[in-house]
Scaffold this motif. Structure first.
Motif, PDB file in Angstrom:
ATOM      1  N   ALA A 143       0.821  -1.229   0.000  1.00 41.78           N
ATOM      2  CA  ALA A 143       0.000   0.000   0.000  1.00 41.78           C
ATOM      3  C   ALA A 143       0.853   1.276   0.000  1.00 41.78           C
ATOM      4  O   ALA A 143       0.504   2.256  -0.649  1.00 41.78           O
ATOM      5  N   SER A 144       1.989   1.255   0.692  1.00 39.30           N
ATOM      6  CA  SER A 144       2.782   2.488   0.824  1.00 39.30           C
ATOM      7  C   SER A 144       3.491   2.899  -0.461  1.00 39.30           C
ATOM      8  O   SER A 144       4.023   4.002  -0.548  1.00 39.30           O
ATOM      9  N   ILE A 145       3.548   1.997  -1.439  1.00 39.54           N
ATOM     10  CA  ILE A 145       4.146   2.387  -2.727  1.00 39.54           C
ATOM     11  C   ILE A 145       3.131   2.282  -3.867  1.00 39.54           C
ATOM     12  O   ILE A 145       3.496   2.310  -5.041  1.00 39.54           O
ATOM     13  N   ASP A 146       1.836   2.199  -3.498  1.00 38.42           N
ATOM     14  CA  ASP A 146       0.795   2.050  -4.521  1.00 38.42           C
ATOM     15  C   ASP A 146       0.036   3.367  -4.639  1.00 38.42           C
ATOM     16  O   ASP A 146      -0.791   3.703  -3.788  1.00 38.42           O
ATOM     17  N   ILE A 147       0.298   4.101  -5.703  1.00 37.78           N
ATOM     18  CA  ILE A 147      -0.315   5.418  -5.830  1.00 37.78           C
ATOM     19  C   ILE A 147      -1.839   5.316  -5.907  1.00 37.78           C
ATOM     20  O   ILE A 147      -2.548   6.203  -5.431  1.00 37.78           O
ATOM     21  N   ASP A 148      -2.355   4.226  -6.455  1.00 37.40           N
ATOM     22  CA  ASP A 148      -3.818   4.091  -6.522  1.00 37.40           C
ATOM     23  C   ASP A 148      -4.440   3.939  -5.139  1.00 37.40           C
ATOM     24  O   ASP A 148      -5.566   4.386  -4.901  1.00 37.40           O
ATOM     25  N   TRP A 149      -3.713   3.303  -4.243  1.00 35.15           N
ATOM     26  CA  TRP A 149      -4.179   3.206  -2.853  1.00 35.15           C
ATOM     27  C   TRP A 149      -4.356   4.607  -2.272  1.00 35.15           C
ATOM     28  O   TRP A 149      -5.378   4.934  -1.650  1.00 35.15           O
ATOM     29  N   TYR A 150      -3.368   5.479  -2.497  1.00 28.84           N
ATOM     30  CA  TYR A 150      -3.469   6.850  -1.993  1.00 28.84           C
ATOM     31  C   TYR A 150      -4.579   7.621  -2.700  1.00 28.84           C
ATOM     32  O   TYR A 150      -5.313   8.387  -2.081  1.00 28.84           O
ATOM     33  N   ARG A 151      -4.666   7.434  -4.010  1.00 30.02           N
ATOM     34  CA  ARG A 151      -5.727   8.155  -4.744  1.00 30.02           C
ATOM     35  C   ARG A 151      -7.099   7.779  -4.203  1.00 30.02           C
ATOM     36  O   ARG A 151      -7.955   8.641  -3.981  1.00 30.02           O
ATOM     37  N   GLN A 152      -7.318   6.479  -3.969  1.00 27.59           N
ATOM     38  CA  GLN A 152      -8.625   6.042  -3.479  1.00 27.59           C
ATOM     39  C   GLN A 152      -8.900   6.571  -2.080  1.00 27.59           C
ATOM     40  O   GLN A 152     -10.014   7.010  -1.790  1.00 27.59           O
ATOM     41  N   GLN A 153      -7.894   6.553  -1.215  1.00 32.74           N
ATOM     42  CA  GLN A 153      -8.137   7.051   0.138  1.00 32.74           C
ATOM     43  C   GLN A 153      -8.369   8.560   0.124  1.00 32.74           C
ATOM     44  O   GLN A 153      -9.196   9.072   0.888  1.00 32.74           O
ATOM     45  N   ALA A 154      -7.662   9.256  -0.759  1.00 31.64           N
ATOM     46  CA  ALA A 154      -7.881  10.703  -0.873  1.00 31.64           C
ATOM     47  C   ALA A 154      -9.303  10.978  -1.362  1.00 31.64           C
ATOM     48  O   ALA A 154      -9.974  11.905  -0.884  1.00 31.64           O
ATOM     49  N   GLN A 155      -9.766  10.164  -2.302  1.00 32.14           N
ATOM     50  CA  GLN A 155     -11.128  10.341  -2.814  1.00 32.14           C
ATOM     51  C   GLN A 155     -12.165  10.037  -1.734  1.00 32.14           C
ATOM     52  O   GLN A 155     -13.184  10.719  -1.626  1.00 32.14           O
ATOM     53  N   GLN A 156     -11.873   9.019  -0.935  1.00 30.28           N
ATOM     54  CA  GLN A 156     -12.773   8.685   0.176  1.00 30.28           C
ATOM     55  C   GLN A 156     -12.842   9.868   1.158  1.00 30.28           C
ATOM     56  O   GLN A 156     -13.940  10.244   1.601  1.00 30.28           O
ATOM     57  N   ALA A 157     -11.698  10.474   1.447  1.00 29.98           N
ATOM     58  CA  ALA A 157     -11.672  11.623   2.361  1.00 29.98           C
ATOM     59  C   ALA A 157     -12.358  12.834   1.732  1.00 29.98           C
ATOM     60  O   ALA A 157     -13.054  13.600   2.411  1.00 29.98           O
ATOM     61  N   GLU A 158     -12.168  13.009   0.423  1.00 28.90           N
ATOM     62  CA  GLU A 158     -12.802  14.152  -0.248  1.00 28.90           C
ATOM     63  C   GLU A 158     -14.320  13.975  -0.303  1.00 28.90           C
ATOM     64  O   GLU A 158     -15.072  14.934  -0.107  1.00 28.90           O
ATOM     65  N   ALA A 159     -14.761  12.754  -0.533  1.00 30.09           N
ATOM     66  CA  ALA A 159     -16.207  12.497  -0.542  1.00 30.09           C
ATOM     67  C   ALA A 159     -16.812  12.826   0.822  1.00 30.09           C
ATOM     68  O   ALA A 159     -17.964  13.246   0.919  1.00 30.09           O
ATOM     69  N   ALA A 160     -16.016  12.658   1.885  1.00 33.28           N
ATOM     70  CA  ALA A 160     -16.482  12.970   3.240  1.00 33.28           C
ATOM     71  C   ALA A 160     -16.255  14.436   3.603  1.00 33.28           C
ATOM     72  O   ALA A 160     -16.492  14.831   4.740  1.00 33.28           O
ATOM     73  N   LYS A 161     -15.791  15.238   2.633  1.00 31.45           N
ATOM     74  CA  LYS A 161     -15.586  16.690   2.813  1.00 31.45           C
ATOM     75  C   LYS A 161     -14.504  17.030   3.825  1.00 31.45           C
ATOM     76  O   LYS A 161     -14.564  18.065   4.509  1.00 31.45           O
ATOM     77  N   PHE A 162     -13.508  16.155   3.925  1.00 32.54           N
ATOM     78  CA  PHE A 162     -12.350  16.460   4.767  1.00 32.54           C
ATOM     79  C   PHE A 162     -11.653  17.714   4.258  1.00 32.54           C
ATOM     80  O   PHE A 162     -11.714  18.042   3.074  1.00 32.54           O
ATOM     81  N   ASP A 163     -10.948  18.390   5.160  1.00 33.64           N
ATOM     82  CA  ASP A 163     -10.189  19.576   4.783  1.00 33.64           C
ATOM     83  C   ASP A 163      -8.930  19.234   4.020  1.00 33.64           C
ATOM     84  O   ASP A 163      -8.521  19.963   3.122  1.00 33.64           O
ATOM     85  N   LEU A 164      -8.301  18.121   4.422  1.00 38.71           N
ATOM     86  CA  LEU A 164      -6.983  17.851   3.841  1.00 38.71           C
ATOM     87  C   LEU A 164      -6.567  16.401   4.032  1.00 38.71           C
ATOM     88  O   LEU A 164      -7.106  15.703   4.893  1.00 38.71           O
ATOM     89  N   ILE A 165      -5.623  15.978   3.208  1.00 33.20           N
ATOM     90  CA  ILE A 165      -4.897  14.745   3.499  1.00 33.20           C
ATOM     91  C   ILE A 165      -3.473  15.138   3.896  1.00 33.20           C
ATOM     92  O   ILE A 165      -2.964  16.200   3.493  1.00 33.20           O
ATOM     93  N   PHE A 166      -2.859  14.265   4.681  1.00 36.77           N
ATOM     94  CA  PHE A 166      -1.601  14.593   5.326  1.00 36.77           C
ATOM     95  C   PHE A 166      -0.630  13.445   5.103  1.00 36.77           C
ATOM     96  O   PHE A 166      -0.963  12.292   5.340  1.00 36.77           O
ATOM     97  N   ILE A 167       0.584  13.767   4.632  1.00 35.74           N
ATOM     98  CA  ILE A 167       1.602  12.744   4.399  1.00 35.74           C
ATOM     99  C   ILE A 167       2.788  13.004   5.322  1.00 35.74           C
ATOM    100  O   ILE A 167       3.413  14.059   5.228  1.00 35.74           O
ATOM    101  N   VAL A 168       3.093  12.052   6.197  1.00 36.18           N
ATOM    102  CA  VAL A 168       4.252  12.197   7.095  1.00 36.18           C
ATOM    103  C   VAL A 168       5.513  11.776   6.346  1.00 36.18           C
ATOM    104  O   VAL A 168       5.441  11.218   5.246  1.00 36.18           O
ATOM    105  N   ASP A 169       6.658  12.067   6.906  1.00 37.90           N
ATOM    106  CA  ASP A 169       7.891  11.722   6.199  1.00 37.90           C
ATOM    107  C   ASP A 169       9.099  11.709   7.107  1.00 37.90           C
ATOM    108  O   ASP A 169       9.124  12.392   8.132  1.00 37.90           O
ATOM    109  N   SER A 170      10.107  10.948   6.728  1.00 36.72           N
ATOM    110  CA  SER A 170      11.426  11.035   7.367  1.00 36.72           C
ATOM    111  C   SER A 170      12.450  10.362   6.462  1.00 36.72           C
ATOM    112  O   SER A 170      12.135   9.398   5.781  1.00 36.72           O
ATOM    113  N   PRO A 171      13.671  10.902   6.431  1.00 38.63           N
ATOM    114  CA  PRO A 171      14.659  10.445   5.457  1.00 38.63           C
ATOM    115  C   PRO A 171      15.722   9.524   6.064  1.00 38.63           C
ATOM    116  O   PRO A 171      16.889   9.699   5.793  1.00 38.63           O
ATOM    117  N   TYR A 172      15.326   8.560   6.845  1.00 40.77           N
ATOM    118  CA  TYR A 172      16.316   7.653   7.430  1.00 40.77           C
ATOM    119  C   TYR A 172      15.627   6.385   7.893  1.00 40.77           C
ATOM    120  O   TYR A 172      14.580   6.448   8.532  1.00 40.77           O
TER     121      TYR A 172
END
Ligand SMILES: Cc1cc2nc3c(=O)[nH]c(=O)nc-3n(C[C@H](O)[C@H](O)[C@H](O)COP(=O)(O)O)c2cc1C
Ligand SMILES: Cc1cc2nc3c(=O)[nH]c(=O)nc-3n(C[C@H](O)[C@H](O)[C@H](O)COP(=O)(O)O)c2cc1C
Lengths: 456, 456
Positions: B33-62
């Motif tokens: 799931a973490s390297i599947d862009i369609d997984w993210y697209r679908q979850q973003a669409q699910q959040a948008e359908a629910a009128k969420f304000d934003l999606i949030f991506i955490v990160d760290s380089p190590y």
């Protein structure tokens, strides 16, 4: 329809409003094309419908108020191509990025990410940045010296390619039964320590279906050509006549072989901007008209760009091209030397040089048949592997895709359908074996160990 | 249905297979799931359908071989969100990026580009990177010291925001008749010279419909809170109980006011992972079961992360939480101090601390009504402006969107439709006036000059 075993490759250079000073005046091109992602999506789709190998995004991180419209205001290449990935499914996506003002870890991650997002279609056009002013955007008083830039580029590339192999292809077990996600033996640190970079790794991303993004390069100078010989799998060549193209082609293929690589694994694509009309005469008339529309002031600014935005307006226009000493040798050295060389050889005045370099590539002006013939000649006579077509107005690009490409297809020189869906597939490049898997295979001494090592 | 003037804000934290060690075992979550862009697209669409304000991506380089599944192998946030932009049209897109190992010019460009690509929906979660090992990926022997990291973050942000104002909103004339593309008076250099950065500019990209990307931040330490007070327009808060949340909320709002900013212009969203079932008892049973499934070894690894991957397996499990001295003070200092503090205050053993911090947020476990009540309580009693919901399995997220949100809508606490299409619009943030336009307006002395200055 015969099929030649060797097939032409085509790239589409998308530059929104165009990198020349006056392209944006074309009635079909919206003034905000360079920041309009839908413009890029549509042009990418047009190129994909025509079965192009790739789209190509140029880049540079420095502007002045005099920069040409596209440079002034444009989308950043990696975010741009990532947004185009979802609107396309086959075409390669090549982004330009400098090694002079970036961290290899960040670059490796972003290209690997684009590569996974696009299903194995990413390419990186490695540049060292020719504009000296770029230094000021990255905390340096002086642009990095030309020789050092290329040494740095070589090491940067080595690090990036090393990071791309952080995970062997079977590293992720993902077995929910046993709860094992990763085989830690298949994750590798890099522990690179070099002149410019020290990077431990591992990179936090797996390889894509094409193994690694494809490396493009556009060097002209001696250092540039040597970098190409060692790393480039594609070249965006800056040649504007048949003889130079053939000489460049043969030189690069020889250097590639001398570096121990297969010369078929570097695809050389000069950039051209064909002008196509129903007849040769009409096309030449358009070409003359374009030249006539050129604003001399802007042509001089454009001429100055490879010389670090040198101000050419200070010289008399109708006297021989000025003696510039070694100006430009720390910028776009290859370009600068080429311009000086041509101006000297052909005895051009400054005015003539401005026209000549503001609108080059007169070979590809004519009827569809004339342009197709010329493409075939360059290809068959060993001057190119294909071309990077500069896409401006959609209508003009459509003349190329709808009228020139069918002729080349009839001659068996270009695909009618994609047979692959990765950029490496299109270009006939092998998927690079992960270096750690290769090492394991090489170390295996018995047949059983060998089979185990390759995962059989 | 009444409408409260103050409305809840919701973010969806998308982490593919999840940042906890065992989330990926959920049957609904694919191992890649973490390297599947369609997984993210679908979850973003699910959040948008629910009128969420934003999606949030955490990160760290190590990473190390022991890192949790999502950290090991994931898409890079900016390329990820750029690819999600085209699959959504309203929801905000917030990417985490460190100021410790990046160049402000490159960061400014990429966020500005995402902002244009998405039509004004970009946000930047500014972090300084808590993992000391990251230094080794960027040519440093030592991680930058905590205090210096925050000074650098402040200057980095200043440079980035300065670059974002390179062009006034009316800079591009684009008049094909006159041939004028740019009004050079409306293009501005930055000429920043500071402790860490010197950057001339201008940036080669225009502002988006929301003016500038929204700044998020997640600091807990003193330096982190001060950075938030000066810059943050949104906060991804790391609090796990009501009292701490309210104290944090009030502290940040006060500091923001003290810094001369409007405290309504910083939206505070703690991250929570609600567990929802038909009844409270069922939800609590799921929560207990999850705790029971936790692997103690993995919980200890996770506990060690804020302490620079400290090895907790060396201590006795059922004795008091070990005395760690100032370990962690140069990493995730705020997190580390919080854990030490809670362990001391509550007299936890190491085993108890491992469980406690491996699965926090027990307030949001229950029936839809219980969870909605708790959300309302935190919101009404001044502990939050909303929440960042950690999205794992789509089915669990659907319980939140389909069963909890309708209750909050009935109470007039959350939107049923979007009324804006930029992230600033959703969060009620003003579009920042370009500093150079503002300066021009301020300098205009006559009414006529004023009107001309604002382009009327
Ligand atoms: C066709 C072509 C396209 C190029 N595109 C870019 C580009 O997008 N960005 C850039 O910084 N340099 C670009 N370059 C410059 C090259 O990377 C190189 O710096 C330049 O050709 C000077 O050659 P040299 O570096 O070998 O001296 C391009 C060069 C050519 C020939
Ligand atoms: C809810 C939350 C989410 C965070 N997400 C990230 C992240 O994605 N990447 C990161 O490097 N740090 C992240 N952090 C760490 C913070 O940026 C910060 O470094 C940490 O909270 C330690 O506080 P301090 O830096 O103020 O000492 C997060 C913190 C919190 C509380």
């Amino acid at each position: 329809m015969s099929t030649s075993p060797r097939q032409l490759k085509f790239g589409a250079i998308l530059t929104g409003v165009g990198t020349a000073q006056n392209e944006w005046l074309h009635p079909e091109i919206p003034g905000d094309a360079s920041i309009d992602i839908d413009w890029y999506r549509q042009q990418a789709q047009q190129a994909e419908a025509a079965k192009f190998d790739l789209i190509f995004i140029v880049d540079s991180p420095y502007i002045t108020p005099d920069s040409a419209p596209h440079y002034l205001n444009r989308l950043e290449p990696l975010t741009l191509l990532s947004a185009v990935a979802g609107a396309t499914s086959k075409i390669g996506l090549v982004a330009t990025l400098t090694t002079s003002y970036t961290e290899p870890f960040n670059v490796a991650r972003q290209f690997a990410s684009l590569d996974l997002i696009s299903g194995g279609r990413a390419g990186w056009n490695v540049v060292t940045t020719g504009l000296e002013g770029a230094a000021g955007n990255f905390g340096r008083e002086q642009h990095i010296d030309h020789t050092e830039r290329y040494r740095r580029a070589g090491e940067h590339l080595q690090v990036v390619q090393g990071l791309w192999d952080s995970y062997e292809d079977d590293a992720f077990v993902r077995d929910k039964q046993s709860g094992v996600f990763l085989d830690p033996q298949r994750q590798h640190r890099l522990d690179h320590q070099g002149e410019f970079f020290s990077v431990t790794g591992p990179l936090n991303i797996a390889r894509s279906p094409q193994g690694q993004p494809v490396i493009f390069q556009a060097g002209i100078s001696e250092s540039g050509r040597n970098l190409a010989a060692n790393f480039a799998e594609g070249i965006f060549a800056g040649v504007d006549n048949f003889e130079d193209a053939r000489a460049y082609y043969q030189d690069i293929k020889q250097r590639t072989a001398a570096a121990g690589r297969n010369p078929d694994h570097v695809t050389i694509l000069p950039g051209i901007a064909p002008i196509i009309a129903d007849t040769d005469e009409q096309a030449q008339a358009i070409d003359r008209e374009r030249h006539g529309e050129l604003d001399l002031h802007k042509a001089l600014v454009q001429l100055g760009r490879p010389f670090n935005y040198h101000d050419f307006s200070q010289y008399p226009l109708d006297e021989p091209f000025p003696d510039l000493g070694d100006l430009g040798s720390n910028g776009y050295r290859g370009h600068a030397e080429h311009i000086k060389h041509v101006a000297r050889e052909q005895g051009l005045t400054l005015r003539q040089a401005a026209w000549r370099f503001a609108a080059p590539f007169s070979n590809f002006v004519g009827s569809p048949k004339t342009v197709a013939d010329e493409i075939e000649r360059w290809f068959v006579e060993g001057a190119v592997d294909g071309f990077n077509i500069r896409v401006g107005a959609p209508g003009e690009f459509a003349r190329f895709t709808n009228e020139v490409l069918p002729l080349l297809r009839e001659r068996g020189l270009f695909r009618s359908e994609y047979s692959h869906s990765t950029l490496r597939g299109h270009l006939g490049l092998p998927v690079p074996v992960n270096r750690h898997s290769a090492a394991r295979v090489a170390q295996a001494v018995t047949v059983g160990e060998h089979l185990q090592a390759v995962g059989a």
